[in-house]
Design an enzyme around this catalytic site. Structure first.
Site, PDB file in Angstrom:
ATOM      1  N   ASN A  92       0.425  -1.607  -0.023  1.00 29.75           N
ATOM      2  CA  ASN A  92       0.205   0.085  -0.241  1.00 29.75           C
ATOM      3  C   ASN A  92       0.985   1.141  -0.069  1.00 29.75           C
ATOM      4  O   ASN A  92       1.282   1.883   1.019  1.00 29.75           O
ATOM      5  CB  ASN A  92      -0.914   0.078   0.941  1.00 29.75           C
ATOM      6  CG  ASN A  92      -1.663   1.632   1.165  1.00 29.75           C
ATOM      7  OD1 ASN A  92      -1.710   1.890   0.167  1.00 29.75           O
ATOM      8  ND2 ASN A  92      -2.876   0.630   2.643  1.00 29.75           N
ATOM      9  N   TRP A  93       1.157   1.873  -1.154  1.00 28.62           N
ATOM     10  CA  TRP A  93       2.137   2.759  -1.288  1.00 28.62           C
ATOM     11  C   TRP A  93       2.058   4.290  -0.412  1.00 28.62           C
ATOM     12  O   TRP A  93       2.058   5.354  -0.435  1.00 28.62           O
ATOM     13  CB  TRP A  93       2.376   3.192  -2.774  1.00 28.62           C
ATOM     14  CG  TRP A  93       3.245   1.985  -3.389  1.00 28.62           C
ATOM     15  CD1 TRP A  93       3.257   0.414  -2.801  1.00 28.62           C
ATOM     16  CD2 TRP A  93       3.511   2.151  -4.282  1.00 28.62           C
ATOM     17  NE1 TRP A  93       3.864   0.242  -3.908  1.00 28.62           N
ATOM     18  CE2 TRP A  93       4.159   0.913  -5.280  1.00 28.62           C
ATOM     19  CE3 TRP A  93       3.397   3.617  -5.936  1.00 28.62           C
ATOM     20  CZ2 TRP A  93       4.722   0.604  -6.440  1.00 28.62           C
ATOM     21  CZ3 TRP A  93       4.388   4.076  -7.132  1.00 28.62           C
ATOM     22  CH2 TRP A  93       4.981   1.619  -7.389  1.00 28.62           C
ATOM     23  N   LYS A  94       0.474   4.247  -0.888  1.00 31.34           N
ATOM     24  CA  LYS A  94      -0.632   5.260   0.178  1.00 31.34           C
ATOM     25  C   LYS A  94       0.040   6.741  -1.014  1.00 31.34           C
ATOM     26  O   LYS A  94       0.065   6.956  -1.508  1.00 31.34           O
ATOM     27  CB  LYS A  94       0.027   5.582   1.875  1.00 31.34           C
ATOM     28  CG  LYS A  94      -0.174   4.563   2.838  1.00 31.34           C
ATOM     29  CD  LYS A  94      -0.427   4.853   4.446  1.00 31.34           C
ATOM     30  CE  LYS A  94       0.200   3.539   4.239  1.00 31.34           C
ATOM     31  NZ  LYS A  94       0.077   3.673   5.884  1.00 31.34           N
ATOM     32  N   HIS A 134      -9.635   1.791   4.723  1.00 30.61           N
ATOM     33  CA  HIS A 134      -8.449   1.779   5.609  1.00 30.61           C
ATOM     34  C   HIS A 134      -8.533   2.524   6.825  1.00 30.61           C
ATOM     35  O   HIS A 134      -9.114   3.578   6.247  1.00 30.61           O
ATOM     36  CB  HIS A 134      -7.441   1.739   4.036  1.00 30.61           C
ATOM     37  CG  HIS A 134      -5.900   2.131   5.043  1.00 30.61           C
ATOM     38  ND1 HIS A 134      -5.561   3.130   6.023  1.00 30.61           N
ATOM     39  CD2 HIS A 134      -4.436   1.571   5.040  1.00 30.61           C
ATOM     40  CE1 HIS A 134      -3.810   3.105   6.298  1.00 30.61           C
ATOM     41  NE2 HIS A 134      -3.495   2.037   5.679  1.00 30.61           N
ATOM     42  N   GLU A 153      -7.391   4.534   8.049  1.00 27.31           N
ATOM     43  CA  GLU A 153      -6.784   6.147   7.453  1.00 27.31           C
ATOM     44  C   GLU A 153      -7.958   6.668   6.612  1.00 27.31           C
ATOM     45  O   GLU A 153      -8.267   7.996   7.096  1.00 27.31           O
ATOM     46  CB  GLU A 153      -5.256   5.977   6.516  1.00 27.31           C
ATOM     47  CG  GLU A 153      -4.169   6.311   7.001  1.00 27.31           C
ATOM     48  CD  GLU A 153      -3.298   5.505   7.026  1.00 27.31           C
ATOM     49  OE1 GLU A 153      -2.883   5.817   5.601  1.00 27.31           O
ATOM     50  OE2 GLU A 153      -1.828   4.954   7.509  1.00 27.31           O
ATOM     51  N   GLU A 211      -5.684  -5.026  10.586  1.00 30.35           N
ATOM     52  CA  GLU A 211      -4.268  -4.079  10.796  1.00 30.35           C
ATOM     53  C   GLU A 211      -4.743  -3.273  12.268  1.00 30.35           C
ATOM     54  O   GLU A 211      -5.812  -1.420  11.802  1.00 30.35           O
ATOM     55  CB  GLU A 211      -4.660  -2.795   9.993  1.00 30.35           C
ATOM     56  CG  GLU A 211      -4.357  -3.671   7.908  1.00 30.35           C
ATOM     57  CD  GLU A 211      -4.212  -2.439   7.877  1.00 30.35           C
ATOM     58  OE1 GLU A 211      -2.619  -2.625   6.701  1.00 30.35           O
ATOM     59  OE2 GLU A 211      -4.087  -1.413   7.170  1.00 30.35           O
ATOM     60  N   GLY A 235       2.471   2.089  11.237  1.00 27.37           N
ATOM     61  CA  GLY A 235       3.043   3.658  10.597  1.00 27.37           C
ATOM     62  C   GLY A 235       3.253   4.133  12.144  1.00 27.37           C
ATOM     63  O   GLY A 235       3.949   4.681  12.407  1.00 27.37           O
ATOM     64  N   SER A 265       3.579  -2.044  10.758  1.00 20.16           N
ATOM     65  CA  SER A 265       4.793  -2.464  10.977  1.00 20.16           C
ATOM     66  C   SER A 265       5.400  -3.098  10.527  1.00 20.16           C
ATOM     67  O   SER A 265       5.916  -3.870  11.053  1.00 20.16           O
ATOM     68  CB  SER A 265       4.778  -1.709  12.833  1.00 20.16           C
ATOM     69  OG  SER A 265       4.581  -0.484  12.526  1.00 20.16           O
ATOM     70  N   GLY A 274       2.809  -1.570   4.126  1.00 25.89           N
ATOM     71  CA  GLY A 274       2.870   0.577   4.344  1.00 25.89           C
ATOM     72  C   GLY A 274       4.389   1.355   3.813  1.00 25.89           C
ATOM     73  O   GLY A 274       4.719   0.318   2.867  1.00 25.89           O
ATOM     74  N   GLY A 275       5.077   0.987   4.606  1.00 25.46           N
ATOM     75  CA  GLY A 275       6.052   1.501   5.046  1.00 25.46           C
ATOM     76  C   GLY A 275       7.324   0.991   4.706  1.00 25.46           C
ATOM     77  O   GLY A 275       8.171   1.144   3.585  1.00 25.46           O
TER      78      GLY A 275
HETATM   79  P1  PGA Z   1       2.657   0.446   7.561  1.00 27.73           P
HETATM   80  O1  PGA Z   1       1.329   0.562   6.925  1.00 27.73           O
HETATM   81  O2  PGA Z   1       2.963  -0.805   7.772  1.00 27.73           O
HETATM   82  O3  PGA Z   1       3.574   2.502   7.460  1.00 27.73           O
HETATM   83  O4  PGA Z   1       2.252   0.223   9.158  1.00 27.73           O
HETATM   84  C1  PGA Z   1       0.615  -0.118   6.985  1.00 27.73           C
HETATM   85  C2  PGA Z   1      -0.860   0.139   6.473  1.00 27.73           C
HETATM   86  O5  PGA Z   1      -1.296   1.194   6.520  1.00 27.73           O
HETATM   87  O6  PGA Z   1      -1.106  -0.945   4.829  1.00 27.73           O
END
Ligand code: PGA
Length: 333
Positions: free
Chosen positions: A86-88, A173, A175, A245, A251, A291, A312-313
Site C-alpha cells: 500500500n503505497w499511500k 483503510h 486512514e 490492521e 506506521g 509495521s 505500508g512503509g
Molecule cells: P505500515 O502501514 O506498514 O506503514 O504500518 C500499513 C498500512 O497502513 O496498510
C-alpha cells in the site's frame, strides 16, 4: 476465484509458532516441536488418502450397520499467501515506473505467493505499463467510489479502475476511516461496487489502542465486519480479502505480535463461519497489516492463521519489499 488454491485435507489447524524460520530449516524446527503446518503437496496427498477411505466408508462396505458412521468430508484449503504493498500518497508516476522496474529485477515470479502493488491513482497507468501485460504482480487501487460515474468531484469509480488494469482495491483503510470519516455503511457500498465490477476488495478492519486497552478488540473488529460485509453471499466473499490492521500498529514501528494477530484472525474466521459457512471461513484470506517489516514477516507468516500482509512503509523500498515477498514465496512452498 483465481487467487485461491483449493486443496483439502483433514486435521489442519492454525498454529501459533514459538519461533519461526523459512525454508527447510524452519520447517524442520516446526516439525520437531510437533507443530503443523501441512504443506500444499502433503495436504493434497492427505486428501487423496482420506477421501479414498471415506468413499469406502460411505459405501458402508466394511462396517456392521450398527457401527456405520456416515462420512463427513471436511474441506480445509491451503490459502496462498498474499502480499500487498500500500503505497499511500507516495511516488510520482515516473518514480513508480522506476520502482517497478527495480522490483521486477530483484524478485523472480513464483506460484507460491500472490503479490499486489497499490500505488496512488495518478501512478496506476505507469505501474501497469511497467508491469507489462502478463505480470505476476497485480495492480490494486487504494480506494474506490461506489457509483460508476457522475458528479462526485475528486472520486474514482470501479469501472475506471478496471479499465486501468486493477484487480484489487483496498477499502476501509483506517486512514480513510479516521482522516476522511468513512463509515461501515459507505465501506459496504464500496465493497459491493468493487464486486459488481470485478475488483477484489481488500477490506481493512482494526481497533484503536484505546479500544484494545479497554478489552474491546474483538467487538470492534466484528462490528466493522458486520457493517462492511452485510448481505454479501458466500460467492461474494470468495473474492474478498480481509486485512486486520490494528490502528496502533500502523506506521508506528510497533507491530502486533504474532500471537496478538493470530487471536484476532481466529475470531475473524469464526465470525465468517458463524455468519456464512465453514467453507467460506476456511478459504477467505486474512492478512495482517501494521509495521510489517523484513524482520517480522517470517514470524507472522509462520502461523497458518496469517495469510499474508498489507505492507505500508516497508513496501516503498525495493530492498525491504523484495525481502518480504521472498519470505512469502519460500515460507509455505
Ligand atoms: P505500515 O502501514 O506498514 O506503514 O504500518 C500499513 C498500512 O497502513 O496498510
Amino acid at each position: 476465484m483465481p487467487d485461491i488454491q483449493r486443496f483439502a485435507c483433514l486435521g489442519k489447524q492454525d498454529t501459533i509458532p514459538q519461533d519461526s524460520g523459512a525454508g527447510k530449516a524452519g520447517r524442520a524446527r516446526r516439525a520437531k516441536r510437533g507443530g503443523n503446518p501441512i504443506y500444499p503437496r502433503r495436504a493434497f496427498l492427505a486428501f487423496l488418502v482420506l477421501h479414498a477411505s471415506q468413499s469406502i466408508n460411505a459405501g458402508g462396505i466394511f462396517q456392521h450397520p450398527a457401527t456405520f458412521i456416515p462420512s463427513i468430508t471436511i474441506e480445509i484449503p491451503v490459502r496462498r499467501p498474499l502480499i500487498i504493498g500500500n503505497w499511500k500518497m507516495n511516488k510520482t508516476a515516473s518514480e513508480a515506473a522506476a520502482f517497478i522496474q527495480d522490483l521486477r529485477e530483484r524478485v523472480p515470479a513464483s506460484p507460491n505467493a500472490d503479490v499486489v502493488v497499490a500505488p496512488p491513482f495518478t501512478a496506476l497507468e505507469s505501474v501497469r505499463n511497467a508491469l507489462g501485460p502478463s505480470s505476476w504482480i497485480s495492480l490494486g487501487a487504494q480506494n474506490v467510489h461506489w457509483e460508476t460515474h457522475g458528479a462526485f468531484t475528486g472520486e474514482v469509480s470501479a469501472p475506471m479502475l478496471r479499465d486501468l488494469g486493477c484487480r484489487y482495491v483496498i477499502v476501509g483503510h483506517s486512514e480513510r476511516r479516521t482522516l476522511f470519516g468513512e463509515r461501515d455503511e459507505s465501506i459496504l457500498k464500496k465493497v459491493r461496487a468493487a464486486l459488481r465490477h470485478g475488483l477484489s476488495p481488500i477490506l481493512c478492519v482494526g481497533e484503536s489502542l484505546a479500544e484494545r486497552e479497554s478489552g474491546r478488540t474483538e467487538s470492534v473488529v466484528t462490528a466493522q465486519l458486520d457493517g462492511s460485509l452485510a448481505g454479501l453471499t458466500p460467492q461474494d466473499l470468495a473474492t474478498v480479502t480481509i486485512a486486520y490492521e490494528p490502528v496502533w500498529a500502523i506506521g508506528t514501528g510497533r507491530a502486533a505480535t504474532t500471537e496478538q494477530a493470530v487471536t484476532v484472525h481466529r475470531s475473524i474466521r469464526l465470525f465468517i463461519e458463524t455468519g456464512w459457512d465453514s467453507k467460506t471461513a476456511s478459504t477467505i484470506r486474512i492478512l495482517y497489516g501494521g509495521s510489517v517489516t523484513p524482520q517480522n514477516i517470517e514470524s507472522l507468516l509462520a502461523s497458518d492463521a496469517i495469510d499474508g500482509a498489507l505492507v505500508g512503509g516497508a513496501c516503498l523500498n525495493t530492498d525491504s519489499f523484495a525481502t518480504i515477498i521472498s519470505v512469502a514465496q519460500t515460507q509455505r512452498d
